[in-house]
Design a protein around this motif. Structure first.
Motif, PDB file in Angstrom:
ATOM      1  N   MET A   2       1.066  -1.803   0.112  1.00 41.38           N
ATOM      2  CA  MET A   2      -0.097  -0.059  -0.147  1.00 41.38           C
ATOM      3  C   MET A   2       0.911   1.254   0.028  1.00 41.38           C
ATOM      4  SD  MET A   2      -2.725  -0.809   2.272  1.00 41.38           S
ATOM      5  CE  MET A   2      -2.422  -1.433   3.678  1.00 41.38           C
ATOM      6  N   ALA A   6       1.071   3.739  -3.501  1.00 45.40           N
ATOM      7  CA  ALA A   6       0.474   5.659  -2.342  1.00 45.40           C
ATOM      8  C   ALA A   6       1.038   6.345  -3.341  1.00 45.40           C
ATOM      9  CB  ALA A   6       1.469   5.905  -0.830  1.00 45.40           C
ATOM     10  N   LEU A 110      -0.611  -5.271  -5.861  1.00 45.87           N
ATOM     11  CA  LEU A 110      -2.035  -5.580  -6.008  1.00 45.87           C
ATOM     12  C   LEU A 110      -1.389  -7.581  -6.222  1.00 45.87           C
ATOM     13  CD1 LEU A 110      -4.389  -4.767  -5.277  1.00 45.87           C
ATOM     14  CD2 LEU A 110      -4.884  -4.760  -8.312  1.00 45.87           C
ATOM     15  N   VAL A 113      -0.794  -8.722  -2.840  1.00 44.58           N
ATOM     16  CA  VAL A 113      -2.078  -8.353  -2.247  1.00 44.58           C
ATOM     17  C   VAL A 113      -2.603  -9.563  -2.212  1.00 44.58           C
ATOM     18  CG1 VAL A 113      -3.586  -7.064  -1.249  1.00 44.58           C
ATOM     19  CG2 VAL A 113      -1.631  -6.107  -1.409  1.00 44.58           C
ATOM     20  N   LEU A 126      -8.488  -6.322   0.288  1.00 47.15           N
ATOM     21  CA  LEU A 126      -8.982  -5.444  -0.764  1.00 47.15           C
ATOM     22  C   LEU A 126      -9.697  -4.257  -1.112  1.00 47.15           C
ATOM     23  CD1 LEU A 126      -7.767  -7.324  -4.549  1.00 47.15           C
ATOM     24  CD2 LEU A 126      -6.777  -6.547  -2.441  1.00 47.15           C
ATOM     25  N   PHE A 129      -7.018  -2.032   1.042  1.00 44.54           N
ATOM     26  CA  PHE A 129      -6.239  -1.477   0.279  1.00 44.54           C
ATOM     27  C   PHE A 129      -6.798  -1.009  -0.716  1.00 44.54           C
ATOM     28  CE2 PHE A 129      -4.280  -1.801  -4.170  1.00 44.54           C
ATOM     29  CZ  PHE A 129      -2.422  -1.853  -3.670  1.00 44.54           C
ATOM     30  N   PHE A 130      -7.515  -1.093  -1.559  1.00 48.66           N
ATOM     31  CA  PHE A 130      -8.253   0.657  -1.717  1.00 48.66           C
ATOM     32  C   PHE A 130      -8.382   1.556  -1.629  1.00 48.66           C
ATOM     33  CE2 PHE A 130      -8.462  -3.180  -5.448  1.00 48.66           C
ATOM     34  CZ  PHE A 130      -8.025  -2.269  -6.328  1.00 48.66           C
ATOM     35  N   LEU A 132      -7.550   2.528   1.656  1.00 52.82           N
ATOM     36  CA  LEU A 132      -6.571   3.358   2.067  1.00 52.82           C
ATOM     37  C   LEU A 132      -5.746   3.777   0.865  1.00 52.82           C
ATOM     38  CD1 LEU A 132      -4.421   0.932   4.892  1.00 52.82           C
ATOM     39  CD2 LEU A 132      -6.210   3.245   4.801  1.00 52.82           C
ATOM     40  N   THR A 133      -5.543   3.737  -0.179  1.00 49.59           N
ATOM     41  CA  THR A 133      -4.807   4.071  -1.290  1.00 49.59           C
ATOM     42  C   THR A 133      -5.843   5.104  -1.442  1.00 49.59           C
ATOM     43  OG1 THR A 133      -5.685   2.144  -2.637  1.00 49.59           O
ATOM     44  CG2 THR A 133      -3.936   1.881  -1.923  1.00 49.59           C
TER      45      THR A 133
END
Length: 526
Positions: A2, A6, A110, A113, A126, A129-130, A132-133
């Motif tokens: 992540m 960023a 990705l 992950v 995910l 993941f998505f 926070l990104t």
């Protein structure tokens, strides 16, 4: 991972905030600045499939490192752009190489992950993941506003410390580097890059060349023809860059279509909303960043909610909900643009963000879950190619729409104030070029009738820009409406894979054991 990606997310939004200062200092045109932004998005679209394939062939850890280095070196060079005639070319070239680095980095990260989590836990993982990104994407405008007050060049240099930390974390994570003993499809990589580049060039230049221009349609049709040749070539190649067999799964095809129409709105929004805030609302870069933050509040909350819906009920309900919520949000937001009040718009911005949040992680995760026998890196490369091609097309089409509408409205405004038709058309084109790239609507000097009329019409021109943006936002709402019609075709249920597929894609077992783990393809994962 992540932290590694960023930079790529932040960079999609941070440049939009700094665009007015870049245009002012380097003397770029509004369309030129759109190409600085679009070069990054187009490069992402053109090379994502290549990045995913390289992650499979050479190992994800190695490609994450190489992609990070390409990205950060390009960022430093973007920040060192010299003033003068070469400035635009310099920026476009190194923004494109930035996109190449991101295209290598993201699918590899990705894929790592995805391989860590089993199917039943992948949706929530995910979504995190998505989510926070996505929150880091929201940091882009805030960071951009703060750094731009010092120097716009810092928006590129800020990637250096982030890259250093990402490389350290990648080393600490001890990522497994599995490789596939296959060849790289170089011809396919060239075909997809040429096809995407030519077609987006036609869309982008339509505002300058005109929709009745032979050059416009030669690029669009020629680019699409090359993409058709690419698809035919891939079907005959033993080790293709893109395994088109995955599109035989109707759910995968629907996931890709929904992602396409969602991304038509998602990335272009950053540019158009930030410039609208600075031109029509007379906001500072920091205030424009806060304006975009409303969108990301809704996005972050809905991303987590969408991940839970995916795990419990599959992607179909999450995508349908997202398309409806997003379409309503963008339509209501469009209606409020002419109020010229930032405070009145935040509920609709948050609603639009929530719609995208419901779509992004569930559609992407469901597509990966339905990968058949393709690898995670390969399928991620396909879905990200679709997403970023859509973002490039959205920037081009909505940019053309904004330019034409804005020019027509300024011509009408000036003619109402007694300016001749020829002069009004000439001045309107200049105003449109400036206003789509400059934050402050600089008041023209001089005693000519056109300059006097312009000074008297500045408030009206701000409203003209707001009205022109309404068409763009309504277009985004329509895109999500089409996405809803596509989501209705989704067969529902959760994506599945065979145990062999899961085992082949999973990282090597890490649990301590006094004896070696079995290596059979059907053995359980560690």
């Amino acid at each position: 991972m992540m932290f590694a990606v960023a930079m790529t997310f932040i960079d999609q939004t941070i440049v939009s905030i700094a665009a007015p200062d870049i245009v002012s200092e380097l003397g770029l045109s509004g369309s030129g600045m759109q190409w600085v932004i679009n070069a990054y998005l187009l490069s992402l679209a053109a090379f994502f499939a290549l990045g995913g394939r390289l992650a499979d062939l050479l190992g994800p850890r190695r490609i994450v490192i190489v992609g990070t280095l390409v990205f950060v070196i390009s960022s430093v060079l973007c920040g060192c752009v010299p003033k003068g005639d070469a400035a635009l070319t310099w920026l476009i070239i190194f923004r494109a190489t930035q996109g190449l680095g991101a295209a290598m980095l993201f699918p590899a990260a990705l894929a790592v992950v995805v391989a860590v989590f089993p199917v039943e836990r992948r949706g929530r993982a995910l979504a995190l993941f998505f989510g926070l990104t996505g929150a880091l994407t929201a940091l882009g405008p805030l960071l951009g506003g703060w750094l731009t007050s010092w120097t716009w060049r810092a928006i590129f240099w800020v990637n250096v410390p982030v890259a250093i930390i990402a490389l350290i974390l990648t080393a600490v994570a001890h990522i497994s580097d599995r490789r596939r003993p296959e060849s790289l499809d170089v011809k396919g990589a060239v075909l997809i890059a040429v096809g995407m580049g030519a077609s987006v060039l036609g869309f982008q230049q339509a505002s300058a060349w005109g929709w009745d221009s032979v050059a416009t349609w030669a690029c669009i049709v020629g680019g699409l023809a090359v993409l058709y040749v690419f698809c035919r070539y891939e079907l005959r190649t033993r080790h293709p860059l893109v395994n088109l067999a995955v599109f035989r799964d109707r759910a995968f095809t629907v996931d890709s279509l929904v992602l396409f129409f969602a991304m038509l709105a998602f990335v272009p929004l950053f540019f158009f909303a930030s410039v609208y805030a600075q031109v029509s609302l007379s906001a500072s870069p920091n205030q424009a960043a806060l304006y975009l933050l409303y969108f990301f509040v809704g996005f972050a909350i809905a991303s987590q909610w969408g991940g839970r819906i995916l795990d419990k009920r599959g992607a179909r309900p999450a995508m349908k909900t997202g398309c409806v919520v997003g379409a309503v949000g963008f339509a209501l937001w469009a209606g409020k643009l002419t109020d010229l009040s930032m405070h009145d718009q935040w509920p609709y911005a948050a609603l639009a963000g929530a719609g995208i949040g419901f779509i992004l992680a569930p559609a992407s995760t469901d597509a990966v879950n339905r990968a058949i026998d393709a690898s995670y890196g390969e399928v991620t490369g396909i879905t990200q190619t679709v997403r970023n091609y859509a973002a490039s097309v959205g920037m081009a089409v909505f940019g053309t729409m904004l330019t034409h509408t804005m020019t027509d409205k300024v011509v009408d405004t000036l003619q109402e104030r007694g300016v001749s038709s020829a002069t009004a058309n000439s001045v309107a084109r200049d105003v449109t070029e400036a206003v789509t790239g400059n934050a402050d609507a600089r008041t023209p000097t001089g005693d000519s009738p056109a300059a006097t009329a312009m000074r008297d019409a500045m408030s009206s021109i701000r409203m003209d820009f707001a009205e022109a943006n309404q068409w763009v936002f309504y277009g985004m709402a329509i895109a999500l409406g089409i996405g809803f019609l596509c989501a209705l075709r989704h067969p529902g249920g959760a994506g599945t894979q065979t145990a062999a597929d899961e085992s082949a894609n999973a990282p090597a077992p890490q649990a301590p054991s006094p004896s070696p783990a079995p290596t059979s393809p059907t053995s359980p994962k560690g």
